[in-house]
Write an enzyme that holds these catalytic residues in place. Structure first.
Site, PDB file in Angstrom:
ATOM      1  CG  HIS A 164     -70.416 -13.544   2.438  1.00  0.00           C
ATOM      2  ND1 HIS A 164     -69.989 -14.304   3.502  1.00  0.00           N
ATOM      3  CD2 HIS A 164     -69.585 -13.669   1.460  1.00  0.00           C
ATOM      4  CE1 HIS A 164     -68.661 -14.354   3.509  1.00  0.00           C
ATOM      5  NE2 HIS A 164     -68.395 -14.287   2.062  1.00  0.00           N
ATOM      6  CD  GLN A 191     -66.535 -12.668   6.970  1.00  0.00           C
ATOM      7  OE1 GLN A 191     -66.120 -13.926   6.588  1.00  0.00           O
ATOM      8  NE2 GLN A 191     -66.169 -12.221   7.985  1.00  0.00           N
TER       9      GLN A 191
HETATM   10  N1  APR Z   1     -68.497 -11.236  20.390  1.00  0.00           N
HETATM   11  C1  APR Z   1     -67.611 -11.211  19.696  1.00  0.00           C
HETATM   12  N2  APR Z   1     -67.225 -12.368  18.788  1.00  0.00           N
HETATM   13  C2  APR Z   1     -67.960 -13.350  18.902  1.00  0.00           C
HETATM   14  C3  APR Z   1     -69.051 -13.389  19.798  1.00  0.00           C
HETATM   15  C4  APR Z   1     -69.455 -12.268  20.543  1.00  0.00           C
HETATM   16  N3  APR Z   1     -70.552 -12.200  21.210  1.00  0.00           N
HETATM   17  N4  APR Z   1     -69.780 -14.626  19.248  1.00  0.00           N
HETATM   18  C5  APR Z   1     -68.783 -15.338  18.522  1.00  0.00           C
HETATM   19  N5  APR Z   1     -68.001 -14.632  18.234  1.00  0.00           N
HETATM   20  C6  APR Z   1     -66.831 -14.928  17.365  1.00  0.00           C
HETATM   21  C7  APR Z   1     -66.301 -16.257  17.259  1.00  0.00           C
HETATM   22  O1  APR Z   1     -65.213 -16.700  18.332  1.00  0.00           O
HETATM   23  C8  APR Z   1     -65.876 -16.260  15.783  1.00  0.00           C
HETATM   24  O2  APR Z   1     -64.637 -16.083  15.674  1.00  0.00           O
HETATM   25  O3  APR Z   1     -67.411 -14.634  15.991  1.00  0.00           O
HETATM   26  C9  APR Z   1     -66.805 -15.538  15.177  1.00  0.00           C
HETATM   27  C10 APR Z   1     -67.757 -16.231  14.300  1.00  0.00           C
HETATM   28  O4  APR Z   1     -67.201 -17.179  13.232  1.00  0.00           O
HETATM   29  P1  APR Z   1     -68.385 -18.019  12.338  1.00  0.00           P
HETATM   30  O5  APR Z   1     -69.188 -18.405  13.136  1.00  0.00           O
HETATM   31  O6  APR Z   1     -67.277 -18.674  11.410  1.00  0.00           O
HETATM   32  O7  APR Z   1     -68.901 -16.739  11.551  1.00  0.00           O
HETATM   33  P2  APR Z   1     -68.083 -15.782  10.091  1.00  0.00           P
HETATM   34  O8  APR Z   1     -66.909 -15.652  10.323  1.00  0.00           O
HETATM   35  O9  APR Z   1     -68.945 -14.649  10.170  1.00  0.00           O
HETATM   36  O10 APR Z   1     -68.478 -16.917   8.821  1.00  0.00           O
HETATM   37  C11 APR Z   1     -67.896 -16.388   7.745  1.00  0.00           C
HETATM   38  O11 APR Z   1     -69.096 -18.268   6.608  1.00  0.00           O
HETATM   39  O12 APR Z   1     -70.792 -19.571   6.362  1.00  0.00           O
HETATM   40  C12 APR Z   1     -70.228 -18.659   5.829  1.00  0.00           C
HETATM   41  O13 APR Z   1     -71.231 -17.058   4.573  1.00  0.00           O
HETATM   42  C13 APR Z   1     -71.127 -17.435   5.884  1.00  0.00           C
HETATM   43  O14 APR Z   1     -70.509 -15.132   6.251  1.00  0.00           O
HETATM   44  C14 APR Z   1     -70.384 -16.473   6.766  1.00  0.00           C
HETATM   45  C15 APR Z   1     -68.835 -16.848   6.647  1.00  0.00           C
END
Ligand code: APR
Length: 227
Positions: free
Chosen positions: A106, A88
């Site tokens: 994305h 993503q």
């Molecule tokens: N190691 C493992 N997991 C982690 C770490 C880390 N160092 N830091 C954060 N996380 C986890 C968080 O706990 C969370 O579950 O990564 C995840 C990040 O979630 P989001 O910030 O929601 O990101 P994501 O899931 O990629 O978002 C999906 O949303 O805004 C849109 O297009 C955008 O691609 C993105 C999509």
């Protein structure tokens, strides 16, 4: 004998240790920007310069950002398995780590398209400015904004349906249709989730409650020694 197939769904959490902000953490991207202003087609029509500046800033930052151990260790799996990464993320860290089969759901920061997303050009880490043209229209980031089609979804589903092992790394599974990929995993396939926080998944799965670099190391060590 055919290699077992591993499909890996990654989100912002796998790039966190490279220094890139995630979206939904306290100081995440969506805590500091209004999604509707910078990640929707309406935002683009309202203020193209604001949107271009948001992605120019992220593209400049990516230039001095590097793959971390999590990205790199996933590449080792390719020695023994047929591996597809479905991400993503719009960064190019999986590419730079050396993964050979990557599906970007994305879009990609290092690409730009015409207004209608018919032609895609590689732009590396260069800015896109008002007045830059592709096919005689204003260039835009090759990003899937909320409400836009996710053209790679069919390819992703085809890969997931063939997976013997489905690994989810660093995604809150908040965003659809990406999060729905879990529904296409064979019942008999193994599901493994690596995250620093608990993430809700409606089927049996193995949870590695660690940051990506540590969780991926633990999992890759195991997977490289079982078959
Ligand atoms: N190691 C493992 N997991 C982690 C770490 C880390 N160092 N830091 C954060 N996380 C986890 C968080 O706990 C969370 O579950 O990564 C995840 C990040 O979630 P989001 O910030 O929601 O990101 P994501 O899931 O990629 O978002 C999906 O949303 O805004 C849109 O297009 C955008 O691609 C993105 C999509």
């Amino acid at each position: 004998m055919d290699k077992k197939k591993i499909v890996i769904l990654t989100g912002a959490g796998i790039s966190a240790e490279s220094g890139l902000a995630t979206f939904r953490s306290d100081n995440g991207l969506w805590a500091n920007h209004k999604v509707e202003d910078v990640a929707t087609i309406e935002g683009w029509h309202k203020n193209q310069k604001l949107v271009l500046d948001f992605y120019n800033q992220r593209r400049r930052e990516l230039k001095t950002t590097y793959p971390n151990d999590a990205h790199k260790l996933l590449v080792d799996l390719e020695k023994k398995y047929d591996v597809t990464v479905i991400t993503q993320n719009v960064d190019d860290l999986h590419e730079r780590a050396g993964s050979t089969k990557i599906i970007h759901l994305h879009g990609e920061l290092t690409k730009a398209s015409d207004e209608y997303k018919h032609q895609v050009n590689d732009i590396g880490y260069e800015d896109i400015n008002i007045g830059d043209k592709i096919n005689d229209t204003q260039s835009r980031p090759w990003i899937v904004w909320f409400g836009e089609a996710v053209p790679e979804m069919e390819n992703a589903i085809t890969e997931v349906e063939k997976a013997d092992i489905f690994i989810v790394i660093g995604t809150s599974l908040n965003v659809y249709p990406a999060a729905s990929l879990l529904h296409y995993v064979k019942n008999e396939a193994e599901v493994i989730l690596i995250d620093i926080n608990q993430v809700r998944v409606n089927r049996p799965y193995k949870f590695i409650n660690k940051k990506a670099s540590e969780g991926v190391k633990e999992l890759v060590d195991e997977l490289m020694n079982i078959y």
